[in-house]
Write a protein that holds these residues in place. Structure first.
Motif, PDB file in Angstrom:
ATOM      1  N   PRO A  19       0.815  -1.214   0.000  1.00  0.00           N
ATOM      2  CA  PRO A  19       0.000   0.000   0.000  1.00  0.00           C
ATOM      3  C   PRO A  19       0.854   1.273   0.000  1.00  0.00           C
ATOM      4  N   THR A  20       0.191   2.402  -0.306  1.00  0.00           N
ATOM      5  CA  THR A  20       0.773   3.708  -0.007  1.00  0.00           C
ATOM      6  C   THR A  20       0.386   4.035   1.426  1.00  0.00           C
ATOM      7  N   VAL A  21       1.382   4.431   2.231  1.00  0.00           N
ATOM      8  CA  VAL A  21       1.155   4.579   3.671  1.00  0.00           C
ATOM      9  C   VAL A  21       1.506   5.996   4.122  1.00  0.00           C
ATOM     10  N   PHE A  22       0.589   6.601   4.881  1.00  0.00           N
ATOM     11  CA  PHE A  22       0.822   7.877   5.544  1.00  0.00           C
ATOM     12  C   PHE A  22       0.946   7.599   7.045  1.00  0.00           C
ATOM     13  N   GLU A  23       2.049   8.006   7.654  1.00  0.00           N
ATOM     14  CA  GLU A  23       2.115   8.015   9.116  1.00  0.00           C
ATOM     15  C   GLU A  23       1.835   9.450   9.548  1.00  0.00           C
ATOM     16  N   VAL A  24       0.815   9.622  10.370  1.00  0.00           N
ATOM     17  CA  VAL A  24       0.317  10.947  10.715  1.00  0.00           C
ATOM     18  C   VAL A  24       0.494  11.179  12.216  1.00  0.00           C
ATOM     19  N   ALA A  25       1.134  12.280  12.562  1.00  0.00           N
ATOM     20  CA  ALA A  25       1.238  12.723  13.952  1.00  0.00           C
ATOM     21  C   ALA A  25       0.633  14.119  14.036  1.00  0.00           C
ATOM     22  N   ALA A  26      -0.320  14.302  14.935  1.00  0.00           N
ATOM     23  CA  ALA A  26      -1.048  15.571  15.012  1.00  0.00           C
ATOM     24  C   ALA A  26      -1.088  16.087  16.441  1.00  0.00           C
ATOM     25  N   THR A  27      -1.023  17.403  16.569  1.00  0.00           N
ATOM     26  CA  THR A  27      -1.271  18.073  17.842  1.00  0.00           C
ATOM     27  C   THR A  27      -2.301  19.161  17.600  1.00  0.00           C
ATOM     28  N   LEU A  28      -3.432  19.063  18.293  1.00  0.00           N
ATOM     29  CA  LEU A  28      -4.504  20.042  18.167  1.00  0.00           C
ATOM     30  C   LEU A  28      -4.422  21.043  19.311  1.00  0.00           C
ATOM     31  N   PHE A  29      -4.779  22.284  18.997  1.00  0.00           N
ATOM     32  CA  PHE A  29      -4.852  23.354  20.001  1.00  0.00           C
ATOM     33  C   PHE A  29      -6.263  23.933  19.941  1.00  0.00           C
ATOM     34  N   PRO A  30      -7.199  23.381  20.738  1.00  0.00           N
ATOM     35  CA  PRO A  30      -8.608  23.795  20.637  1.00  0.00           C
ATOM     36  C   PRO A  30      -8.835  25.212  21.170  1.00  0.00           C
ATOM     37  N   ARG A  31      -9.574  26.005  20.414  1.00  0.00           N
ATOM     38  CA  ARG A  31     -10.065  27.287  20.896  1.00  0.00           C
ATOM     39  C   ARG A  31     -11.323  27.096  21.735  1.00  0.00           C
ATOM     40  N   THR A  32     -12.108  26.082  21.380  1.00  0.00           N
ATOM     41  CA  THR A  32     -13.345  25.752  22.079  1.00  0.00           C
ATOM     42  C   THR A  32     -13.343  24.256  22.348  1.00  0.00           C
ATOM     43  N   PRO A  33     -14.179  23.758  23.261  1.00  0.00           N
ATOM     44  CA  PRO A  33     -14.260  22.307  23.460  1.00  0.00           C
ATOM     45  C   PRO A  33     -14.658  21.607  22.161  1.00  0.00           C
ATOM     46  N   LEU A  34     -13.947  20.517  21.830  1.00  0.00           N
ATOM     47  CA  LEU A  34     -14.147  19.858  20.540  1.00  0.00           C
ATOM     48  C   LEU A  34     -15.119  18.690  20.666  1.00  0.00           C
ATOM     49  N   GLY A  35     -16.322  18.980  21.148  1.00  0.00           N
ATOM     50  CA  GLY A  35     -17.322  17.941  21.307  1.00  0.00           C
ATOM     51  C   GLY A  35     -17.840  17.392  19.992  1.00  0.00           C
ATOM     52  N   ARG A  36     -17.651  18.116  18.879  1.00  0.00           N
ATOM     53  CA  ARG A  36     -18.155  17.670  17.574  1.00  0.00           C
ATOM     54  C   ARG A  36     -17.030  17.219  16.654  1.00  0.00           C
ATOM     55  N   ALA A  37     -15.841  17.025  17.195  1.00  0.00           N
ATOM     56  CA  ALA A  37     -14.685  16.733  16.345  1.00  0.00           C
ATOM     57  C   ALA A  37     -14.486  15.236  16.167  1.00  0.00           C
ATOM     58  N   GLY A  38     -14.147  14.840  14.939  1.00  0.00           N
ATOM     59  CA  GLY A  38     -13.833  13.454  14.626  1.00  0.00           C
ATOM     60  C   GLY A  38     -12.404  13.333  14.140  1.00  0.00           C
ATOM     61  N   LEU A  39     -11.669  12.374  14.708  1.00  0.00           N
ATOM     62  CA  LEU A  39     -10.267  12.179  14.348  1.00  0.00           C
ATOM     63  C   LEU A  39     -10.145  11.247  13.147  1.00  0.00           C
ATOM     64  N   ALA A  40      -9.092  11.448  12.366  1.00  0.00           N
ATOM     65  CA  ALA A  40      -8.739  10.596  11.214  1.00  0.00           C
ATOM     66  C   ALA A  40      -9.920  10.356  10.287  1.00  0.00           C
ATOM     67  N   PRO A  41     -10.633  11.408   9.879  1.00  0.00           N
ATOM     68  CA  PRO A  41     -11.833  11.186   9.060  1.00  0.00           C
ATOM     69  C   PRO A  41     -11.514  10.755   7.633  1.00  0.00           C
ATOM     70  N   LEU A  42     -12.394   9.906   7.110  1.00  0.00           N
ATOM     71  CA  LEU A  42     -12.371   9.488   5.716  1.00  0.00           C
ATOM     72  C   LEU A  42     -13.673   9.941   5.074  1.00  0.00           C
ATOM     73  N   THR A  43     -13.589  10.440   3.852  1.00  0.00           N
ATOM     74  CA  THR A  43     -14.756  10.965   3.137  1.00  0.00           C
ATOM     75  C   THR A  43     -14.859  10.275   1.789  1.00  0.00           C
ATOM     76  N   SER A  44     -16.073   9.820   1.438  1.00  0.00           N
ATOM     77  CA  SER A  44     -16.216   9.064   0.204  1.00  0.00           C
ATOM     78  C   SER A  44     -17.573   9.325  -0.434  1.00  0.00           C
ATOM     79  N   MET A  45     -17.817   8.627  -1.546  1.00  0.00           N
ATOM     80  CA  MET A  45     -19.071   8.757  -2.293  1.00  0.00           C
ATOM     81  C   MET A  45     -19.698   7.391  -2.477  1.00  0.00           C
ATOM     82  N   PHE A  46     -20.988   7.299  -2.138  1.00  0.00           N
ATOM     83  CA  PHE A  46     -21.773   6.102  -2.431  1.00  0.00           C
ATOM     84  C   PHE A  46     -23.084   6.565  -3.047  1.00  0.00           C
ATOM     85  N   LEU A  47     -23.243   6.333  -4.354  1.00  0.00           N
ATOM     86  CA  LEU A  47     -24.474   6.728  -5.022  1.00  0.00           C
ATOM     87  C   LEU A  47     -25.489   5.581  -4.996  1.00  0.00           C
TER      88      LEU A  47
END
Length: 503
Positions: free
Chosen positions: A237-265
């Motif tokens: 496979p093609t592989v991404f190793e991802v390291a992230a640091t978030l700095f929230p301005r507000t509580p992230l109650g609606r945030a999703g980590l490592a999201p994937l977005t696609s299409m299903f018709l």
């Protein structure tokens, strides 16, 4: 051990110094990467301490008015690719701003720890249908793509792209673009969804023979700022190793980590609803989940009449992904979109993310240009405001999802009317079952609401696997889930097929 003879013409002291330098190179390179990552984290933290202010940069009206085809006609000149003349294993090509891509991004090259700007030049691009004068302005960059010898050692293929908000995509060897990933999602499927965007990229110049490319990125949005590091290795496979640091301005109650977005018709049996010659149209057909004790669950995607949100709670994140299981041309009969070559993507958490849920959002879609599927990890304890939040994961782009243990995959499914209304008949095919005598297998079918009857299990020599069929009556079930799997002495030997009802 036998002593190794010294090389002719090389003093032993010089040889030892050279070997020490080679051994120390990875450590020195890692130290430079660490310094760059820390510099980007400081920038993100400084942004988060201020109220959010979107970047403002006027765009020539002609570029802003470009439609999809007009923007695609703006082409980068390959002979001007970054690092082309240096013989390095990677090259960069940029995208200009225009059409839907109006936000400017800053691009930097990192050389031996020194950050150097990559300046916008209008002669990087062929104007296509646009006026050359529009490109001559300081339009700026919207993103970039990465090229490497992916399929042919003598040719630099495009295999990854960062373009639009925090979206990025990649392909494995032999594949074509399909689904996308994002740095983060905030409120997918809800009113007031936010789209944090990358503001700047810092790309480390690779060394000759280097197998991966490191990209640092600065993210900003109304609710948070963030620093990301992507270590990208092309292949299968093609592989991404991802390291992230978030700095929230507000509580992230609606945030999703490592999201994937696609299409299903539409999927099996759905072509009639769109009056389309193609049997199926989708970038992904299922959500795959790693569950407790090594079990896996494959949830068939849908194009629902209204927004559907499913949450699968887990004590810790074990892995999830969006798959494209139907990989034959006959499943689509599409000579242009090549849906059978579109990749699956698998998120492998690194470290303990704590308890939470994989959230699947399915939105109504009218055409194949609409991304209507989002899958992400929602932490049970959302990151609070004012406190850094760090996590890491490995993202695999592949024709096949890595298996944790031998489990027969869901190979396909179909549905139609049952023997009498309102019963519906479901047929689920599973791939090869390793090391199992068919006589030892049993079908395990359950529903959270409604009734099931006529459960059968048959060998399927066409897939070297097995077929489970059953009828379901969900007339009095406002919402529920159908589940089918293969078991042997009560233990799962296949993925669990899951279908939400009603769709």
């Amino acid at each position: 051990m036998e002593a190794r003879p010294e090389q002719p013409g090389v003093a032993r002291r010089d040889l030892l110094i050279g070997l020490a330098a080679v051994a120390a190179w990875p450590t020195a390179a890692a130290a430079r990467t660490s310094r760059t990552a820390e510099a980007v984290r400081r920038k993100a933290q400084a942004l988060a301490r201020r109220p959010y202010a979107p970047p403002s940069a006027p765009l020539p009206p002609e570029l802003a008015a470009l439609d999809y085809d007009g923007y695609r006609a703006l082409r980068f000149r390959p002979e001007m690719a970054i690092w082309r003349d240096l013989g390095l294993p990677f090259q960069l090509q940029m995208f200009p701003r225009g059409g839907l891509h109006t936000r400017p991004v800053e691009l930097y090259e990192v050389v031996d720890g020194e950050i150097r700007p990559i300046a916008y030049r209008p002669d990087y691009f062929i104007a296509g249908t646009a006026d050359e004068a529009a490109l001559s302005a300081d339009a700026g960059f919207a993103g970039f793509r990465i090229h490497a010898p992916l399929n042919d050692p003598a040719w630099y293929d495009e295999f990854a792209v960062f373009l639009g908000a925090s979206y990025f995509r990649a392909v494995p060897r032999g594949g074509v673009y399909g689904l996308s990933a994002r740095a983060i999602e905030v409120g997918s499927g809800e009113p007031g969804e936010e789209f944090p965007a990358f503001r700047a990229f810092f790309v480390e110049r690779p060394s000759p023979g280097q197998a991966s490319l490191t990209v640092h990125a600065l993210l900003d949005g109304p609710s948070l700022a963030g620093a990301y590091q992507f270590t990208i290795a092309p292949g299968e496979p093609t592989v991404f190793e991802v390291a992230a640091t978030l700095f929230p301005r507000t509580p992230l109650g609606r945030a999703g980590l490592a999201p994937l977005t696609s299409m299903f018709l539409y999927g099996p049996g759905g072509a009639h609803a769109f009056d389309d010659f193609r049997p199926q149209v989708h970038d992904s057909d299922g959500l795959l989940l790693a569950r407790a004790e090594g079990e896996r669950e494959w949830r068939a995607l849908s194009n629902p009449p209204s927004v559907q949100v499913s949450r699968i709670d887990e004590p810790r994140a074990r892995g999830f992904g969006l798959t494209q299981r139907q990989r034959s041309f006959e499943a689509y009969h599409d000579l242009e979109a090549h849906y059978h070559r579109r990749p699956s993507a698998w998120v492998e958490p690194l470290g303990d993310w704590g308890p939470g849920a994989v959230q699947l959002v399915e939105l109504p879609a009218r055409g194949e240009g609409e991304d209507n599927i989002v899958a992400s990890w929602r932490p049970a304890s959302p990151p609070p405001a004012g406190r850094p939040f760090a996590y890491a994961y490995r993202l695999h782009w592949s024709a096949a999802i890595p298996a944790a243990r031998p489990l027969a995959p869901v190979a396909g499914w179909r549905a139609g009317r049952g023997d009498a209304q309102p019963w519906r008949r479901f047929v689920v095919d599973f791939g090869p079952v390793e090391g199992a005598d068919f006589a030892e297998l049993a079908a395990d079918v359950s529903v959270s609401a409604g009734a099931v009857r006529h459960v059968t299990l048959q060998p399927n020599p066409n897939r070297r696997g097995a077929r489970v069929a059953f009828e379901y009556n969900g007339q009095d079930a406002p919402a529920g889930e159908l589940r089918a799997r293969l078991v042997r002495t009560g233990e799962a030997v296949s993925e669990a097929w899951v279908r939400r009802w009603p769709t």
